[in-house]
Design an enzyme around this catalytic site. Structure first.
Site, PDB file in Angstrom:
ATOM      1  N   SER A  27       0.792  -0.980  -0.090  1.00 16.93           N
ATOM      2  CA  SER A  27      -0.066  -0.049   0.071  1.00 16.93           C
ATOM      3  C   SER A  27       0.855   1.091  -0.134  1.00 16.93           C
ATOM      4  O   SER A  27       1.881   1.514   0.738  1.00 16.93           O
ATOM      5  CB  SER A  27      -0.579   0.069   1.128  1.00 16.93           C
ATOM      6  OG  SER A  27      -1.680   1.096   1.253  1.00 16.93           O
ATOM      7  N   ASN A  75       9.481   8.590   4.624  1.00 15.96           N
ATOM      8  CA  ASN A  75       8.446   9.637   4.164  1.00 15.96           C
ATOM      9  C   ASN A  75       7.594  10.003   5.075  1.00 15.96           C
ATOM     10  O   ASN A  75       7.281   9.350   6.127  1.00 15.96           O
ATOM     11  CB  ASN A  75       7.656   8.636   3.042  1.00 15.96           C
ATOM     12  CG  ASN A  75       6.580   7.811   3.652  1.00 15.96           C
ATOM     13  OD1 ASN A  75       5.424   8.512   3.596  1.00 15.96           O
ATOM     14  ND2 ASN A  75       6.743   6.623   3.979  1.00 15.96           N
ATOM     15  N   LEU A  79      -1.017  10.149   4.159  1.00 12.90           N
ATOM     16  CA  LEU A  79      -2.142   9.581   3.737  1.00 12.90           C
ATOM     17  C   LEU A  79      -2.995  10.379   2.777  1.00 12.90           C
ATOM     18  O   LEU A  79      -4.198  10.283   2.815  1.00 12.90           O
ATOM     19  CB  LEU A  79      -2.858   8.914   4.919  1.00 12.90           C
ATOM     20  CG  LEU A  79      -2.171   7.995   5.711  1.00 12.90           C
ATOM     21  CD1 LEU A  79      -2.670   7.633   6.979  1.00 12.90           C
ATOM     22  CD2 LEU A  79      -2.003   6.624   5.017  1.00 12.90           C
ATOM     23  N   ASN A 138      -5.590  -0.213   7.594  1.00 12.32           N
ATOM     24  CA  ASN A 138      -4.408   0.186   7.827  1.00 12.32           C
ATOM     25  C   ASN A 138      -4.688   1.012   9.411  1.00 12.32           C
ATOM     26  O   ASN A 138      -5.186   1.971   9.491  1.00 12.32           O
ATOM     27  CB  ASN A 138      -3.991   1.283   6.923  1.00 12.32           C
ATOM     28  CG  ASN A 138      -2.628   2.215   7.338  1.00 12.32           C
ATOM     29  OD1 ASN A 138      -2.125   1.656   8.294  1.00 12.32           O
ATOM     30  ND2 ASN A 138      -2.324   3.050   6.672  1.00 12.32           N
ATOM     31  N   CYS A 141      -2.307   4.378  12.134  1.00 10.02           N
ATOM     32  CA  CYS A 141      -2.601   6.063  12.061  1.00 10.02           C
ATOM     33  C   CYS A 141      -2.756   6.667  13.337  1.00 10.02           C
ATOM     34  O   CYS A 141      -3.364   6.060  14.473  1.00 10.02           O
ATOM     35  CB  CYS A 141      -4.101   6.210  11.244  1.00 10.02           C
ATOM     36  SG  CYS A 141      -4.134   4.980   9.801  1.00 10.02           S
ATOM     37  N   LYS A 175      -3.290  -4.154   8.979  1.00 12.40           N
ATOM     38  CA  LYS A 175      -1.906  -3.928   8.555  1.00 12.40           C
ATOM     39  C   LYS A 175      -1.414  -3.193   9.944  1.00 12.40           C
ATOM     40  O   LYS A 175      -1.990  -2.144  10.384  1.00 12.40           O
ATOM     41  CB  LYS A 175      -1.935  -2.847   7.477  1.00 12.40           C
ATOM     42  CG  LYS A 175      -0.434  -2.246   7.199  1.00 12.40           C
ATOM     43  CD  LYS A 175       0.220  -2.823   6.189  1.00 12.40           C
ATOM     44  CE  LYS A 175       1.428  -2.281   5.850  1.00 12.40           C
ATOM     45  NZ  LYS A 175       1.204  -1.451   4.615  1.00 12.40           N
ATOM     46  N   ILE A 200       5.072  -5.409   8.016  1.00  9.47           N
ATOM     47  CA  ILE A 200       4.693  -4.402   9.099  1.00  9.47           C
ATOM     48  C   ILE A 200       4.766  -3.209   8.143  1.00  9.47           C
ATOM     49  O   ILE A 200       5.151  -3.102   7.184  1.00  9.47           O
ATOM     50  CB  ILE A 200       5.745  -4.477  10.213  1.00  9.47           C
ATOM     51  CG1 ILE A 200       7.106  -4.279   9.495  1.00  9.47           C
ATOM     52  CG2 ILE A 200       5.607  -5.470  11.160  1.00  9.47           C
ATOM     53  CD1 ILE A 200       8.310  -4.089  10.323  1.00  9.47           C
ATOM     54  N   GLY A 226      11.976   0.276   3.014  1.00  8.94           N
ATOM     55  CA  GLY A 226      13.171  -0.236   2.312  1.00  8.94           C
ATOM     56  C   GLY A 226      14.105  -1.116   3.042  1.00  8.94           C
ATOM     57  O   GLY A 226      13.749  -1.715   3.999  1.00  8.94           O
ATOM     58  N   GLY A 254      11.328  -4.290   3.031  1.00  3.26           N
ATOM     59  CA  GLY A 254      12.506  -4.456   2.574  1.00  3.26           C
ATOM     60  C   GLY A 254      12.641  -5.661   1.564  1.00  3.26           C
ATOM     61  O   GLY A 254      14.054  -5.874   1.159  1.00  3.26           O
TER      62      GLY A 254
HETATM   63  C1  LIG Z   1       5.811   6.650   0.144  1.00  2.00           C
HETATM   64  C2  LIG Z   1       4.948   5.450   0.730  1.00  2.00           C
HETATM   65  C3  LIG Z   1       3.593   5.596   1.271  1.00  2.00           C
HETATM   66  C4  LIG Z   1       3.233   4.592   2.134  1.00  2.00           C
HETATM   67  N1  LIG Z   1       1.830   4.654   2.272  1.00  2.00           N
HETATM   68  C5  LIG Z   1       1.288   3.896   2.883  1.00  2.00           C
HETATM   69  C6  LIG Z   1      -0.280   3.580   2.904  1.00  2.00           C
HETATM   70  O1  LIG Z   1      -0.913   4.530   2.595  1.00  2.00           O
HETATM   71  N2  LIG Z   1      -0.872   2.792   3.837  1.00  2.00           N
HETATM   72  C7  LIG Z   1      -0.180   1.781   4.302  1.00  2.00           C
HETATM   73  O2  LIG Z   1      -0.661   0.860   4.858  1.00  2.00           O
HETATM   74  N3  LIG Z   1       1.107   1.674   4.095  1.00  2.00           N
HETATM   75  C8  LIG Z   1       1.790   2.664   3.396  1.00  2.00           C
HETATM   76  N4  LIG Z   1       3.335   2.429   3.152  1.00  2.00           N
HETATM   77  C9  LIG Z   1       4.050   1.444   3.809  1.00  2.00           C
HETATM   78  C10 LIG Z   1       4.016   0.180   2.956  1.00  2.00           C
HETATM   79  O3  LIG Z   1       2.935  -0.280   2.548  1.00  2.00           O
HETATM   80  C11 LIG Z   1       5.038  -0.902   3.620  1.00  2.00           C
HETATM   81  O4  LIG Z   1       4.326  -1.474   4.736  1.00  2.00           O
HETATM   82  C12 LIG Z   1       6.426  -0.260   3.993  1.00  2.00           C
HETATM   83  O5  LIG Z   1       7.049   0.744   2.981  1.00  2.00           O
HETATM   84  C13 LIG Z   1       7.556  -1.641   4.092  1.00  2.00           C
HETATM   85  O6  LIG Z   1       7.648  -2.211   2.776  1.00  2.00           O
HETATM   86  P1  LIG Z   1       8.927  -1.689   2.052  1.00  2.00           P
HETATM   87  O7  LIG Z   1      10.143  -1.566   2.700  1.00  2.00           O
HETATM   88  O8  LIG Z   1       8.823  -2.811   0.804  1.00  2.00           O
HETATM   89  O9  LIG Z   1       8.653  -0.249   1.578  1.00  2.00           O
HETATM   90  C14 LIG Z   1       3.872   3.656   2.630  1.00  2.00           C
HETATM   91  C15 LIG Z   1       5.426   3.301   2.224  1.00  2.00           C
HETATM   92  C16 LIG Z   1       5.779   4.380   1.699  1.00  2.00           C
HETATM   93  C17 LIG Z   1       7.307   4.123   1.254  1.00  2.00           C
END
Ligand SMILES: Cc1cc2nc3c(=O)[nH]c(=O)nc-3n(C[C@H](O)[C@H](O)[C@H](O)COP(=O)(O)O)c2cc1C
Length: 317
Positions: A27, A75, A79, A138, A141, A175, A200, A226, A254
């Site tokens: 997401s 970031n 939302l 989610n 929040c 989530k 997570i 990441g 990640g």
């Molecule tokens: C720019 C950005 C926006 C995100 N927006 C949301 C969101 O709207 N809702 C949500 O549940 N997680 C959000 N996330 C979290 C990601 O879904 C994910 O849980 C988190 O980035 C870890 O995964 P990754 O390391 O592969 O990015 C966001 C992450 C990033 C980087």
């Protein structure tokens, strides 16, 4: 993938939801609609999880909203989104047309917000709703009714937020964020009606602009994601799977390669999501899926079940 060939069977089940393979988008990292569909064949993926939506339009945080950090990013997008009703009209139809299995992510700032979003989903008339296979709730929040404490940092509020979405008419995935009480909070989410857990969300973080002597992001703090968070996410999945072995888990954090996905599956996840890696390469989720299939084929792993929770087997011995 056909059986009888060398191709592994990658189908997986997340509670009542069956997916052709375990790789989804995370997401917030592919927008609300079909933005990336010209790079990525959405229909090839297990599912596409859209950026979290509230029952109302929300402007998000002031810029700057994203910044690179070592081995990842931070970031505070906050939302931003058009609200569920506009999404249903403006973005879902194109997403459905792309062949995606869609997971709608919802968020709120109060229990009433979660309930309002659930009602909007339950009463949605759009024929494109047929493409929506689950709702991801989610709870990372701030809760305006609890002095801005995150829902996901409280077992009682996580359970209440899940309970507030019971009317949405879709299988619900919670989530969650990594906290010291994650196992207790995970159990509370299930108690509230979640069929599965997505583990997570980003880790709380901050970057200081040392010249300006203040936080760099417009929102102050932000969420770190990441590769830097990979081991934290794997640990969260491992610990929750050990405590709640029957609860389906989707691992996220990640993941950028097929081997990362294998690690998450061995920790106990039944599926994975790819987030930050998609900013560097919009085809990253498809690459992870391809590499996962290759990893399995090279080791004669014929079914995903052979991997799920495999890292726990030594504990049982
Ligand atoms: C720019 C950005 C926006 C995100 N927006 C949301 C969101 O709207 N809702 C949500 O549940 N997680 C959000 N996330 C979290 C990601 O879904 C994910 O849980 C988190 O980035 C870890 O995964 P990754 O390391 O592969 O990015 C966001 C992450 C990033 C980087």
């Amino acid at each position: 993938m056909t059986r009888g060939s060398q191709e592994p069977e990658l189908e997986t089940a997340i509670g009542s939801v069956r997916l052709p393979n375990p790789v989804m988008t995370a997401s917030g990292t592919v927008g609300h609609g079909a933005e990336l569909a010209r790079y990525l064949d959405y229909s090839e993926l297990g599912a596409v999880v859209v950026k979290s939506l509230a029952s109302y339009e929300w402007p998000g945080n002031p810029p700057p909203r994203v910044h690179p950090v070592s081995a990842g990013m931070i970031n505070s997008v906050g939302l931003q989104g058009p609200g569920l009703l506009r999404w249903l009209d403006d973005e879902l139809p194109e997403l459905a047309e792309s062949g995606a299995r869609v997971v709608v992510s919802i968020w709120g700032r109060s229990l009433d917000d979660y309930a309002a979003a659930a009602d909007q989903l339950a009463t949605a008339m759009s024929p494109a709703m047929e493409a929506v296979i689950a709702a991801e709730i989610n709870v990372s929040c701030p809760n305006l009714e609890d002095r801005g404490r995150m829902f996901s940092h409280s077992a009682a509020m996580t359970e209440a937020a899940l309970a507030a979405t019971a009317t949405c008419g879709l299988p619900r995935w919670a989530k969650l964020s990594a906290t010291g009480d994650l196992v207790e909070i995970a159990a509370a989410a299930i108690e509230g009606g979640a069929e599965a857990l997505t583990l997570i969300n980003t880790l709380l973080g901050m970057v200081i602009d040392t010249e300006a002597r203040k936080p760099l992001l417009g929102g102050g703090g932000g969420g770190v994601s990441g590769r830097a968070m990979g081991p934290v996410a794997v640990r969260a999945v491992y610990d929750v799977h050990a405590a709640l072995p029957d609860v389906p888990i989707i691992g996220v954090g990640g993941i950028a390669t097929g081997a990362d996905a294998v690690e998450m599956l061995m920790a106990g996840a039944r599926a994975v999501q790819v987030g930050t890696a998609t900013f560097a390469d919009p085809r990253a989720p498809a690459k992870v899926l391809r590499e996962l299939a290759r990893w399995c084929a090279a080791r004669r792993v014929s079914r995903l079940d052979e991997l799920i929770g495999a890292a726990h087997e030594q504990d049982d011995a």
